[in-house]
Motif scaffolding. Structure first.
Motif, PDB file in Angstrom:
ATOM      1  N   ALA A 128       4.385  -7.359 -16.307  1.00  0.00           N
ATOM      2  CA  ALA A 128       5.223  -6.179 -16.132  1.00  0.00           C
ATOM      3  C   ALA A 128       5.770  -5.675 -17.471  1.00  0.00           C
ATOM      4  N   LEU A 129       6.124  -6.584 -18.388  1.00  0.00           N
ATOM      5  CA  LEU A 129       6.617  -6.177 -19.705  1.00  0.00           C
ATOM      6  C   LEU A 129       5.542  -5.454 -20.497  1.00  0.00           C
ATOM      7  N   GLU A 130       4.320  -5.898 -20.413  1.00  0.00           N
ATOM      8  CA  GLU A 130       3.235  -5.214 -21.117  1.00  0.00           C
ATOM      9  C   GLU A 130       3.019  -3.809 -20.557  1.00  0.00           C
ATOM     10  N   ASP A 131       3.104  -3.647 -19.268  1.00  0.00           N
ATOM     11  CA  ASP A 131       2.937  -2.320 -18.662  1.00  0.00           C
ATOM     12  C   ASP A 131       4.076  -1.373 -19.074  1.00  0.00           C
ATOM     13  N   ALA A 132       5.288  -1.897 -19.203  1.00  0.00           N
ATOM     14  CA  ALA A 132       6.418  -1.064 -19.629  1.00  0.00           C
ATOM     15  C   ALA A 132       6.218  -0.557 -21.044  1.00  0.00           C
ATOM     16  N   ASN A 133       5.669  -1.393 -21.923  1.00  0.00           N
ATOM     17  CA  ASN A 133       5.406  -0.946 -23.303  1.00  0.00           C
ATOM     18  C   ASN A 133       4.408   0.202 -23.326  1.00  0.00           C
ATOM     19  N   THR A 134       3.397   0.131 -22.481  1.00  0.00           N
ATOM     20  CA  THR A 134       2.400   1.203 -22.423  1.00  0.00           C
ATOM     21  C   THR A 134       3.050   2.518 -21.977  1.00  0.00           C
ATOM     22  N   ARG A 156       5.842 -16.396 -10.643  1.00  0.00           N
ATOM     23  CA  ARG A 156       6.738 -15.295 -10.954  1.00  0.00           C
ATOM     24  C   ARG A 156       6.896 -15.095 -12.457  1.00  0.00           C
ATOM     25  N   VAL A 157       6.782 -16.171 -13.252  1.00  0.00           N
ATOM     26  CA  VAL A 157       6.858 -16.036 -14.709  1.00  0.00           C
ATOM     27  C   VAL A 157       5.658 -15.251 -15.222  1.00  0.00           C
ATOM     28  N   ARG A 158       4.437 -15.542 -14.690  1.00  0.00           N
ATOM     29  CA  ARG A 158       3.254 -14.794 -15.115  1.00  0.00           C
ATOM     30  C   ARG A 158       3.361 -13.322 -14.726  1.00  0.00           C
ATOM     31  N   ASP A 159       3.829 -13.041 -13.536  1.00  0.00           N
ATOM     32  CA  ASP A 159       3.972 -11.635 -13.112  1.00  0.00           C
ATOM     33  C   ASP A 159       4.965 -10.879 -13.997  1.00  0.00           C
TER      34      ASP A 159
END
Length: 966
Positions: free
Chosen positions: A425-431, A418-421
Motif C-alpha cells: 500500500a505504501l508503494e502505491d501511495a508513492n505512485t 498484514r505486514v506484507r499488505d
C-alpha cells in the motif's frame, strides 16, 4: 429472570416514576385548568356583551347619519322647488316686460301659478314682497295680507328676518314654528327662500321637521326589532342570555316576550334586599360583574343558585345592556375537563407499567447471556460466542463483543500477511503522489491562461474596474479605469490611490473608502473634469474579505452616467413645467370667469349709460384693461396647453414670407431679416406642418419681437426651415454634441425643424434656465408670457423646443413641429355679421346653464337685452331636468365645465330630446370632454355682447363646419 436484582430495581423505578409524574401533573394542572376554563367562559359572556354594545353603538350612529341624510334630502328638494318657482316668476314677468300682458295680470298669474304648485303631502310655495305683504299663499288668511308681525317662540319677527337674510345673502334657510295645515298646533318648520331682486320678491317653501323625526323614529323601531330577534337567538353557555332595560327600569328586550315592556324595578335581590335593577346600574358604573342568587325554571322560588351578570350603560339610548348566566354552567366545562385529565393519567400509569415490565425484561435477558459469555472468554475459551442477534444497542454490543473475540483470534494468525499488505500500500501511495504533482503543474498553466483571458475581458467591458488593498494601493486596474485617471495600467499598479487621483479628490473619496473598509458595500456619484466637460460617474466599492473574515481589500466599479443624468434633468424640467402649466391653466380659467363678468358688465354699462357725459372716459380704459387681461389669460392657457386650437395643414415657407413683409415694415432698418425662399435664385421648399395657423403666427411674432428687443443696435434675424426624421436611435442629421438637446426626448416621427436665430445679447445661464417660466422676464417692461406661450403652443401641437444661447453671442430657438402632407387651398369664409340674429327670435325662451352665479347673471342679462326670455340652471343636472320639463325652449347656452353633467353631455341629451334646439357652448379651455353635437357653436371666455350675437347667428349656417368656434 424475575428474581434478577437488576430487573427488580429497574421495574420498581419505572413504577415509582410513573406514579409521581401522574400525581404531579394532576395536582399542578387540573386546578389551574379548571380556573382558566371558568375565566374563559366568564370572559366569553363579557365579550358577547361588548359585541352587542358595539352593535347598538352602530345602530345609534346609523340613525344619526340617516337623520342628517334625510334633512339634506329635504333641503335639496326645497331648493329645486324654489328654483322652478323662480323660473316661472321670471318667465311671467318677462312677458310683462315685453308688453304682452299687464303688470297686474303678471302678478295674478304668478299668485295663481304658485298656489297651484303643490308637492308631497302638504308642500306649497309662498311669495312675499319686501314689505312682508304675502303675494302668494294657499291659505286665504295670508294671501294679500301684511304679516310682518308674525313672531316665533323667541319673539323674533319671522317674515322680516327672512326678507333681510334673502336681500343680504341671496338665499338661505330658517327654522321657525308654523301652523300645520288644518290644525291649531304649531310645529318646527324648515324653510328655504331666495331673493329675486329684479322683481322685488322673496319666494320660498318649507317642510316640517316632525316628518324628518318620524322617519328617523321608524328606522329606530326597525333597528330595535332586528336587535330583539338577534338577542333572542343568542345564548351564553347553555341557558345564559342577554337583555336590555332603560334607566326607568322598563324591560326593552328580553328572551321572554312576556317580560318585555314591563316594570323591571320591582324585582329584589334576595340576598341584599335591594332592587336588582339598581344593583345592575351600580355594577355598570363600576365596570364590574354582579353576582347574586336566583332561582331556576325547573326549581322556581328557590333562590339558591348563583348567577353572574355583566352590565354596560349605553348613553346614546340611555339603555343598560346586561348578560345573565348561572355560575355552575360556566364551571361545568372545567369540571368535565378535570375528570378527563384524571382518567387519562390513570390510563397512562397502567399502560406505562405494562410497557415498563416488557421493556425491562427484554433488556435484562440479553445482558445476562452476555455476562455468561464474558465469563467463558475470561476462562480462556476464545471460541465462545454470545449468540445474540438483535438490531438495537444490546445487539450491537453483543456483535462487537463477538467480533472483538474473533479479531483477537484472527490477529494472531494473520499478523505476517498484514505486514506484507501494508508495504504494498505504501508503494502505491508513492505512485499516486507523483501523478498529483504532475497534475498540479498542468493546473498552474491553465490558471495562468485563465488570468490572461480575464484581463482581456476586463479591458474590453464598458466599465472602469480596479482593486485596492487595505493600504489603498492599486493591485489591479483595467484599461478603462487607467484611461479614466489619465494614466496607463503600468503607471497605476502598485501606486497609492491618493497619488493617482490627487489629494483633493482623495479627500472626497476617503469617507466612502472608510465605510467600505468597515465591511459595507458603498455606492456614490462623483463628478470630475475631462476634456473640457464634466463627467458624472457612479462608483461602487465592494469589500473583499479574507479567510479570517477581515476586510483584505476593496473592489472598485465605476460607470460613466453623464448621459443618464442629462436625460434625467430633461425629464425633471419637463415635469416641473407641466406642473406650472397646470397651475397657470387653473388660474387662467378662474380669471376668464372674472373677465367675462367684468367685460360683460362694462359693455352693458356703456350701452345703458351712453348718454352720461364723461362716463365713457372711465369705461373705455376699463374695457381696454379687460381685453388686456383676456390676452394674458390666453397666453396662460397657451402655456398650460389648454387653449382651444384648430390644427390644419400649413405651407410653412409661404407663411414665413408673408410674415417677413409685415416684420420688415415694423422693425428698425438696421435689423436684417432672412426667410427661406427669398432672393432671385432661391427656390423655397414645399414643406407643410400641422398646427393652428393663428397661434403659430402669434408664436413666431413673439419670437421675432424678443429678437428685436435683444438687438437695440441692430443685427440679423435668420429664419430657416429643414426636414427632420427622428429614428428610434435618435435624430437624423443630429446637431453637434455641444448643442443643447430638446426639452424632452423626441418621439420617432417626421418633423419640420424651424430655426429662429438672432445676433442679439443672448441669455445668461440663470435666465436660460428659467426662460419659459410664466411671468419671468429680463425686460424692463414685459409680461413674461411670450416664451411661455410659445412653449405651451409647441407642446400642445405635439412638438419640441430647444433654446441655444450664450450671453453676448445671440440666441437660436429651434422648434420641431409635426410634418404634414400638402393640402389643397381652401377659400376663407367670412364670419357672419354682428346683426346676424334673426329678429324672429324675440320673445322666445332660452336656457342658461352656468355654475358661476355672476357669469350666469351676465349671460342672462345679455340674452334679455337681445329679446330672449331666460330660465337659469346652476348645474348640468338641473339644466337637463328643465330641458325635459319646459316646452318651448329655443336656445341652450351652457358652460362646458360644470358639476355633474358637462356642457357637451348636456348638449347631447338636449339634442336627443329636442332635435331643433339651438346650442351654444361656452368655455375658455380646449374641448377635451368629447366631440360636441353637430351645428354646435363654441363661444370662448371672455366674450362681449357682439361675440354672443355672432355665435347665435352662426347656428344653422350651412357654410360653417360642425362645432364651429365663435
Amino acid at each position: 429472570m424475575v428474581r434478577s436484582p437488576l430487573f427488580l430495581r429497574l421495574f420498581s423505578a419505572i413504577l415509582l416514576t410513573l406514579g409521581l409524574f401522574s400525581s404531579a401533573v394532576y395536582l399542578l394542572s387540573v386546578p389551574l385548568i379548571e380556573e382558566k376554563a371558568y375565566e374563559i367562559e366568564r370572559d366569553a359572556s363579557r365579550t358577547i356583551l361588548d359585541n352587542v354594545f358595539e352593535l347598538v353603538s352602530k345602530i345609534r350612529g346609523g340613525l344619526e347619519e340617516q337623520r342628517t341624510a334625510t334633512v339634506e334630502s329635504y333641503k335639496t328638494r326645497l331648493r329645486d322647488m324654489v328654483s322652478a318657482a323662480a323660473g316661472y316668476i321670471d318667465h311671467v314677468h318677462s312677458r310683462a316686460d315685453r308688453g304682452e300682458i299687464t303688470r297686474e295680470e303678471a302678478k295674478r298669474q304668478v299668485a295663481e301659478g304658485l298656489q297651484a304648485l303643490r308637492y308631497g303631502s302638504d308642500g306649497y310655495i309662498w311669495a312675499t314682497d319686501y314689505q312682508s305683504v304675502i303675494l302668494s299663499h294657499p291659505s286665504p288668511d295670508y294671501q294679500g295680507h301684511d304679516k310682518s308681525d308674525l313672531r316665533d317662540n323667541t319673539g323674533r319677527y319671522i317674515l322680516p328676518t327672512i326678507i333681510a337674510t334673502a336681500r343680504r345673502e341671496g338665499d338661505g334657510f330658517l327654522t321657525y314654528p308654523w301652523w300645520r295645515p288644518n290644525g291649531d298646533e304649531r310645529a318646527p318648520k324648515l324653510s328655504y327662500f331666495r331673493d329675486l331682486p329684479q322683481r322685488g320678491i322673496v319666494v320660498g317653501t318649507g317642510a316640517y321637521l316632525a316628518d324628518v323625526d318620524a322617519e328617523v323614529e321608524r328606522r329606530k323601531a326597525e333597528a330595535i326589532e332586528d336587535l330583539r330577534q338577534a338577542l333572542r337567538n343568542l345564548r351564553i353557555a347553555r341557558t345564559g342570555y342577554l337583555y336590555i332595560f332603560d334607566s326607568a327600569n322598563r324591560m326593552i328586550i328580553h328572551p321572554n316576550a312576556n317580560i318585555e315592556n314591563t316594570a323591571f324595578g320591582t324585582l329584589v335581590n334576595p340576598v341584599t334586599g335591594k332592587p336588582i335593577a339598581e344593583e345592575l346600574k351600580i355594577a355598570a358604573a363600576r365596570g364590574e360583574p354582579l353576582t347574586y342568587l336566583w332561582d331556576k325554571p325547573d326549581d322556581p322560588g328557590n333562590y339558591a343558585y348563583e348567577k353572574i351578570s355583566w352590565v354596560r350603560h349605553f348613553q346614546g339610548f340611555d339603555w343598560y345592556i346586561a348578560s345573565s348566566v348561572y355560575v355552575e354552567e360556566l364551571r361545568r366545562s372545567s369540571v368535565v375537563l378535570g375528570n378527563r385529565i384524571l382518567a387519562i393519567a390513570v390510563a397512562l400509569m397502567l399502560t406505562g407499567g405494562v410497557l415498563g415490565y416488557v421493556a425491562v425484561r427484554r433488556l435484562v435477558g440479553p445482558l445476562r447471556r452476555l455476562a455468561d459469555t464474558a465469563a467463558l472468554v475470561r476462562a480462556g475459551d476464545l471460541n465462545a460466542e454470545s449468540g445474540i442477534r438483535r438490531d438495537d444497542e444490546i445487539g450491537q454490543l453483543a456483535a462487537a463483543f463477538d467480533a472483538m473475540v474473533g479479531r483477537v483470534r484472527g490477529n494472531i494468525a494473520t499478523l505476517d500477511s498484514r505486514v506484507r499488505d501494508r508495504t504494498a500500500a505504501l508503494e502505491d501511495a508513492n505512485t499516486r503522489l507523483r501523478a498529483a504533482v504532475a497534475s498540479q503543474d498542468t493546473a498552474r498553466r491553465a490558471l495562468a491562461e485563465a488570468e490572461a483571458r480575464q484581463r482581456v475581458i476586463l479591458d474590453a467591458i464598458p466599465a472602469s474596474i480596479a482593486g485596492l488593498d487595505c493600504a489603498e494601493r492599486l493591485t489591479f486596474a483595467n484599461r478603462r479605469w487607467a484611461e479614466l485617471v489619465g494614466r496607463s495600467k503600468a503607471e497605476v499598479i502598485g501606486q497609492p490611490l491618493a497619488a493617482i487621483v490627487g489629494r483633493r479628490a482623495h479627500a472626497t473619496l476617503s469617507p466612502h473608502l472608510d465605510r467600505c473598509r468597515a465591511g459595507e458595500a458603498v455606492t456614490f456619484e462623483y463628478s470630475l473634469p475631462r476634456g473640457g466637460r464634466t463627467l458624472i460617474t457612479k462608483t461602487t466599492l465592494i469589500p473583499h474579505t479574507g479567510a479570517d473574515g477581515a476586510v483584505a481589500g476593496l473592489f472598485v466599479l465605476t460607470l460613466d452616467i453623464t448621459d443618464e443624468k442629462q436625460t434625467e434633468r430633461q425629464l425633471v424640467e419637463a415635469q416641473r413645467l407641466k406642473a406650472v402649466g397646470q397651475l397657470s391653466g387653473g388660474l387662467a380659467h378662474d380669471f376668464n370667469n372674472l373677465l367675462s363678468i367684468i367685460i360683460g358688465n362694462l359693455s352693458a354699462a356703456r350701452e345703458r349709460y351712453a348718454g352720461v357725459e364723461g362716463l365713457d372716459a372711465y369705461l373705455e380704459p376699463a374695457q381696454r384693461a379687460g381685453r388686456r387681461g383676456a390676452d394674458i389669460t390666453g397666453r396662460l392657457l397657451a402655456f398650460s396647453r389648454q387653449q382651444p386650437l384648430k390644427p390644419e395643414p400649413i405651407e410653412l415657407c409661404g407663411l414665413l414670407r408673408d410674415m417677413a413683409v409685415l416684420l420688415r415694415r415694423s422693425f428698425p432698418s438696421n435689423i436684417a431679416i432672412t426667410v427661406p425662399g427669398e432672393g432671385p435664385d432661391a427656390s423655397p421648399p414645399n414643406v407643410w406642418t400641422i398646427a393652428d395657423q393663428t397661434q403659430l403666427e402669434n408664436a413666431l411674432v413673439n419670437l421675432a419681437i424678443n429678437a428685436r428687443d435683444a438687438m437695440p443696435d441692430g443685427g440679423r434675424l435668420d429664419i430657416a426651415v429643414a426636414r427632420r426624421t427622428v429614428m428610434a436611435e435618435g435624430v437624423a442629421d443630429s446637431p453637434p454634441p455641444d448643442e443643447l438637446p430638446f426639452d424632452e426626448p423626441v418621439r420617432p416621427d417626421d418633423y419640420l425643424e424651424l430655426r429662429i436665430r438672432d445676433s442679439g445679447s443672448g441669455f445668461t445661464v440663470e435666465a436660460l434656465a428659467r426662460a419659459v417660466e410664466p411671468f419671468f422676464t429680463t425686460k424692463a417692461q414685459g409680461s413674461g408670457l411670450g416664451l411661455s406661450m410659445v412653449y405651451g403652443f409647441v407642446k400642445q401641437s405635439r412638438g419640441y423646443l430647444r433654446i441655444d444661447s450664450v450671453a453676448g453671442r445671440g440666441t437660436t430657438i429651434t422648434l420641431l413641429l409635426p410634418r404634414a402632407e400638402p393640402a389643397p387651398h381652401r377659400a376663407d369664409t367670412a364670419p357672419p355679421p354682428p346683426d346676424a340674429l334673426d329678429s324672429g327670435w324675440r320673445g322666445t325662451l332660452a336656457l342658461v346653464a352656468e355654475d358661476n352665479d355672476d357669469v350666469r347673471q351676465v349671460m342672462r342679462q345679455q340674452l334679455v337685452e337681445l329679446g330672449f326670455s331666460v330660465v337659469e340652471a346652476a348645474s348640468g343636472d338641473e339644466a337637463a331636468e328643465l330641458v325635459e320639463q319646459i316646452d318651448g325652449l329655443s336656445l341652450l347656452v351652457s358652460d362646458i365645465v360644470m358639476p355633474g353633467l358637462s356642457g357637451i353631455e348636456l348638449a347631447r341629451r338636449a339634442r336627443r330630446l329636442r332635435p331643433d334646439l339651438r346650442v351654444v357652448l361656452v368655455s375658455g379651455f380646449s374641448v377635451e370632454s368629447g366631440e360636441p353635437p353637430p351645428d354646435t357653436v363654441i363661444l370662448g371666455k371672455p366674450w362681449d355682447k357682439r361675440d354672443l350675437v355672432a355665435a347665435i347667428g352662426r347656428i344653422g349656417d350651412p357654410a360653417k363646419t360642425p362645432a364651429a368656434t365663435a
